[in-house]
Write a protein that holds these residues in place. Sequence first.
Motif, PDB file in Angstrom:
ATOM      1  N   CYS B   6      91.111  46.340  54.932  1.00 47.55           N
ATOM      2  CA  CYS B   6      91.941  45.843  56.034  1.00 47.55           C
ATOM      3  C   CYS B   6      91.354  46.337  57.357  1.00 47.55           C
ATOM      4  CB  CYS B   6      93.375  46.348  55.869  1.00 47.55           C
ATOM      5  SG  CYS B   6      94.404  46.039  57.305  1.00 47.55           S
ATOM      6  N   CYS B   9      94.083  48.880  59.346  1.00 47.29           N
ATOM      7  CA  CYS B   9      94.386  50.260  58.961  1.00 47.29           C
ATOM      8  C   CYS B   9      93.216  50.927  58.239  1.00 47.29           C
ATOM      9  CB  CYS B   9      95.671  50.336  58.142  1.00 47.29           C
ATOM     10  SG  CYS B   9      95.597  49.540  56.540  1.00 47.29           S
ATOM     11  N   HIS B  58      97.862  42.081  54.661  1.00 44.26           N
ATOM     12  CA  HIS B  58      98.026  43.382  54.010  1.00 44.26           C
ATOM     13  C   HIS B  58      99.527  43.626  53.815  1.00 44.26           C
ATOM     14  CE1 HIS B  58      96.807  47.921  53.897  1.00 44.26           C
ATOM     15  NE2 HIS B  58      97.208  47.441  52.736  1.00 44.26           N
ATOM     16  N   CYS B  62     100.038  47.793  55.902  1.00 42.41           N
ATOM     17  CA  CYS B  62     100.365  47.769  57.329  1.00 42.41           C
ATOM     18  C   CYS B  62     100.987  46.447  57.769  1.00 42.41           C
ATOM     19  CB  CYS B  62      99.140  48.108  58.167  1.00 42.41           C
ATOM     20  SG  CYS B  62      97.906  46.786  58.220  1.00 42.41           S
TER      21      CYS B  62
HETATM   22 ZN    ZN Z   1      96.227  47.226  56.713  1.00 42.74          ZN
END
Ligand code: ZN
Lengths: 182, 109
Positions: B6, B9, B58, B62
């Motif tokens: 991701c 994050c 995600h 997050c």
């Molecule tokens: Zn993420």
Amino acid sequence: MSNAVSALNGASFEGYVTVTDMGPAGMITLRGDLGSAAIKKAIGMAVPAPLKITSKGENSVAWMSPDELLALCPYEVADETAAKMTKALGKAHSLVANVSDARALIRLEGADVREVLAKLTPADVAAMQPGDLRRSRLAQIPAAFWLTDDETAYVICFRSVAKYTFDLLTTVAAPSSKLAPT
Amino acid sequence: MLLLRCPYCGVDCDETELSPGGEAHLKRFGPGSEDADFEGYLFQRENPKGVHFERWRHANGCGKWFHAARCTVTLEVFGTYSAQLTEPPQDIKDAITAKRPGWHWREFA
Ligand SMILES: [Zn+2]
């Protein structure tokens, strides 16, 4: 005045890891520009780095996403703390919400807390160190978890799935279910 | 199994922590557009054997949307990048070119 209770009402379980409901816990969601001075002022401590949780006394702040934090505090002061945060943020583009009653907080204690979590999540729990926080899933539900030391972990999930989460954790922490050493 | 990093994050997400969002870089054609453009926006999708661009979220994490470039044959991931971009950034294109010289996908190459 009604008496606030958590979904699990203080349930606990002794397995090879001890699973304990922490009762009502204060949780406040903050959204905004995490790099701003306003956010720092609102939380009263340094903004945690990505995937980290920082603590000061009985308060903690967890990094949840690039524009979201979760502040943890005693249940009784959550409303008051949220009001103070809203005031501190002033006109800054932001959101503060007391989500305490929408969540559950469960503690895991024992030498094998990482193993118990690793049985339920795809996250790399073995690599997690105290202060690291992951939002991931436990079996079929979203959850956040972190370690405060090598033998203590905390799990946050939605209140509506608190019993499911507790049952998952107690099943994988059952004394007979410990994995053989590799 | 698919693992995507991701870009928001930094977590290496397992496929089960993600929600698929379909094809990347669709251009919306709304009211007043030509019928053919509107049909293309609604229905016409790439189905390549090779380099492909997708949107993922995600979801168990997050919560952010992002883009991914990968190969549908080998599941090799060339990279992930911000959801705010309307086309793949140069470093992603370069990474694909290094592995799949002469690739093309819609108007990108
Ligand atoms: Zn993420």
